[in-house]
Design a protein around this motif. Structure first.
Motif, PDB file in Angstrom:
ATOM      1  N   GLY A  75      27.791  40.568  41.336  1.00  0.00           N
ATOM      2  CA  GLY A  75      28.647  39.578  41.959  1.00  0.00           C
ATOM      3  C   GLY A  75      28.608  38.251  41.222  1.00  0.00           C
ATOM      4  N   HIS A  76      29.679  37.482  41.368  1.00  0.00           N
ATOM      5  CA  HIS A  76      29.793  36.170  40.729  1.00  0.00           C
ATOM      6  C   HIS A  76      29.217  35.123  41.670  1.00  0.00           C
ATOM      7  CE1 HIS A  76      31.483  32.646  38.788  1.00  0.00           C
ATOM      8  NE2 HIS A  76      31.949  33.390  37.806  1.00  0.00           N
ATOM      9  N   GLU A  89      37.769  37.733  45.373  1.00  0.00           N
ATOM     10  CA  GLU A  89      38.314  36.808  44.377  1.00  0.00           C
ATOM     11  C   GLU A  89      37.861  37.188  42.973  1.00  0.00           C
ATOM     12  OE1 GLU A  89      38.320  32.024  43.249  1.00  0.00           O
ATOM     13  OE2 GLU A  89      37.010  32.792  44.840  1.00  0.00           O
ATOM     14  N   ALA A  90      36.592  37.574  42.835  1.00  0.00           N
ATOM     15  CA  ALA A  90      36.080  37.949  41.514  1.00  0.00           C
ATOM     16  C   ALA A  90      36.830  39.153  40.950  1.00  0.00           C
ATOM     17  CB  ALA A  90      34.584  38.244  41.608  1.00  0.00           C
ATOM     18  N   TRP A  91      37.103  40.147  41.798  1.00  0.00           N
ATOM     19  CA  TRP A  91      37.868  41.304  41.340  1.00  0.00           C
ATOM     20  C   TRP A  91      39.294  40.896  40.955  1.00  0.00           C
ATOM     21  CZ3 TRP A  91      35.577  45.212  39.524  1.00  0.00           C
ATOM     22  CH2 TRP A  91      34.446  45.784  40.115  1.00  0.00           C
ATOM     23  N   GLN A 117      27.240  40.719  32.757  1.00  0.00           N
ATOM     24  CA  GLN A 117      25.980  40.002  32.906  1.00  0.00           C
ATOM     25  C   GLN A 117      24.852  41.033  32.895  1.00  0.00           C
ATOM     26  OE1 GLN A 117      23.858  37.580  32.618  1.00  0.00           O
ATOM     27  NE2 GLN A 117      24.795  36.205  34.110  1.00  0.00           N
ATOM     28  N   PHE A 118      23.714  40.695  32.287  1.00  0.00           N
ATOM     29  CA  PHE A 118      22.625  41.670  32.262  1.00  0.00           C
ATOM     30  C   PHE A 118      22.093  41.907  33.666  1.00  0.00           C
ATOM     31  CE2 PHE A 118      20.023  37.830  31.973  1.00  0.00           C
ATOM     32  CZ  PHE A 118      18.886  38.162  32.693  1.00  0.00           C
ATOM     33  N   CYS A 119      21.559  43.102  33.857  1.00  0.00           N
ATOM     34  CA  CYS A 119      21.126  43.541  35.183  1.00  0.00           C
ATOM     35  C   CYS A 119      19.951  44.485  35.002  1.00  0.00           C
ATOM     36  CB  CYS A 119      22.300  44.236  35.886  1.00  0.00           C
ATOM     37  SG  CYS A 119      21.946  44.880  37.537  1.00  0.00           S
ATOM     38  N   PHE A 120      19.028  44.483  35.943  1.00  0.00           N
ATOM     39  CA  PHE A 120      17.854  45.354  35.870  1.00  0.00           C
ATOM     40  C   PHE A 120      18.044  46.682  36.603  1.00  0.00           C
ATOM     41  CE2 PHE A 120      15.790  41.065  35.635  1.00  0.00           C
ATOM     42  CZ  PHE A 120      15.242  41.195  34.362  1.00  0.00           C
ATOM     43  N   ASP A 121      19.126  46.811  37.365  1.00  0.00           N
ATOM     44  CA  ASP A 121      19.228  47.911  38.323  1.00  0.00           C
ATOM     45  C   ASP A 121      20.372  48.863  37.975  1.00  0.00           C
ATOM     46  OD1 ASP A 121      18.423  49.203  40.751  1.00  0.00           O
ATOM     47  OD2 ASP A 121      20.203  48.377  41.711  1.00  0.00           O
ATOM     48  N   ALA A 122      20.042  50.094  37.541  1.00  0.00           N
ATOM     49  CA  ALA A 122      21.062  51.064  37.141  1.00  0.00           C
ATOM     50  C   ALA A 122      22.009  51.433  38.284  1.00  0.00           C
ATOM     51  CB  ALA A 122      20.397  52.315  36.565  1.00  0.00           C
TER      52      ALA A 122
END
Length: 283
Positions: free
Chosen positions: A143-144, A151-153, A175-180
């Motif tokens: 999410g933004h 709105e982000a979509w 954006q980088f993320c830790f969760d697959a």
């Protein structure tokens, strides 16, 4: 030696066509590891505060001379004027052979010029007139932080449509993320909305746990105890290191036709040499 529990062929396929991020200050490291990178690997050059355009141009030229492909970032709120942006773009194309760029709104609360967001910068027509073929925009699996989900979509859909209508290939870099599971669910939602452009998934490169947590906090990335534990991070061991082995394993296992065209984009938080060593071991 790194050991993967997932299908080795799936892991190798996922690593094809990966991209990296590098700042102008890290060019010496790029010289040291260029021979270990596949030819024409995409090297993204962020648009950071206090880094002049000439330094970014020099970085793009040096990357091209190494046989790699520079992808300069444009932070809309850091751009002083449309004329300055057009001039810089022309230099990048003429001197560094740039045909692939990435646009983002950027961090400044107050724009330095006329562009409050990336959509207004795209709307100038500067990129297609300069000869840019691929234009990337940001995606946010978690999410933004400044937009509601709907709105982000809507904003992402509009930007991808506009880029395509201008004759360029849209591309999303997340954006980088830790969760697959979060990444995979976001990809399904993206494709369900009819956005079928290529996606580069932001992956944190190997680094100390303290560094990873610091970058996560500064970027607004979710770093709950349960997510970090699954990733292999123990917040009680800040001086130890962690790599994206389990994250890449889980992505390789979970990705399928429903997720569309996907590749990986690595953030070398622990340094380029460390990331290249990790890539070689993981393979």
């Amino acid at each position: 030696m790194t050991t993967s529990l997932t299908d080795p062929q799936a892991s190798v396929a996922l690593l094809r066509g990966y991209s990296l991020e590098i700042t102008a200050k890290e060019l010496s490291a790029a010289h040291d590891i260029a021979a270990a990178l596949p030819p024409s690997t995409l090297m993204m050059v962020p648009h950071l505060a206090k880094i002049p355009d000439q330094s970014r141009l020099a970085a793009a030229c040096a990357i091209r001379q190494l046989g790699l492909s520079p992808v300069p970032h444009f932070s809309a709120r850091r751009i002083a004027s449309e004329e300055n942006c057009a001039h810089f773009l022309a230099q990048l194309v003429a001197e560094a052979g740039v045909d692939h760029c990435f646009v983002v709104a950027g961090d400044p609360a107050v724009p330095a010029g006329p562009f409050a967001n990336s959509a207004t910068l795209i709307g100038t027509g500067l990129f297609e007139r300069a000869g840019i073929k691929v234009l990337g925009v940001a995606g946010y699996p978690e999410g933004h932080k400044h937009m509601a989900p709907a709105e982000a979509w809507h904003v992402l859909e509009a930007k991808c449509r506009d880029i395509a209508a201008r004759g360029m290939q849209p591309e999303i870099v997340t954006q980088f993320c830790f969760d697959a599971p979060t990444i995979l669910s976001w990809l399904v939602a993206l494709r369900t909305r009819g956005i079928d452009c290529p996606v580069r998934l932001g992956i944190p490169g190997p680094a100390t746990i303290a560094s990873l947590l610091r970058f996560a906090a500064s970027c607004g990335v979710g770093a709950s105890a349960s997510v970090l534990a699954h990733y292999g991070i123990s917040a009680s061991k800040l001086l130890s290191s962690a790599g994206p082995n389990r994250l890449v394993d889980d992505l390789a296992e979970g990705l399928g036709d429903a997720h569309g065209r996907v590749s990986l984009h690595f953030h070398p938080f622990g340094g380029l040499a460390r990331l290249i060593n990790w890539l070689e071991q993981y393979r």
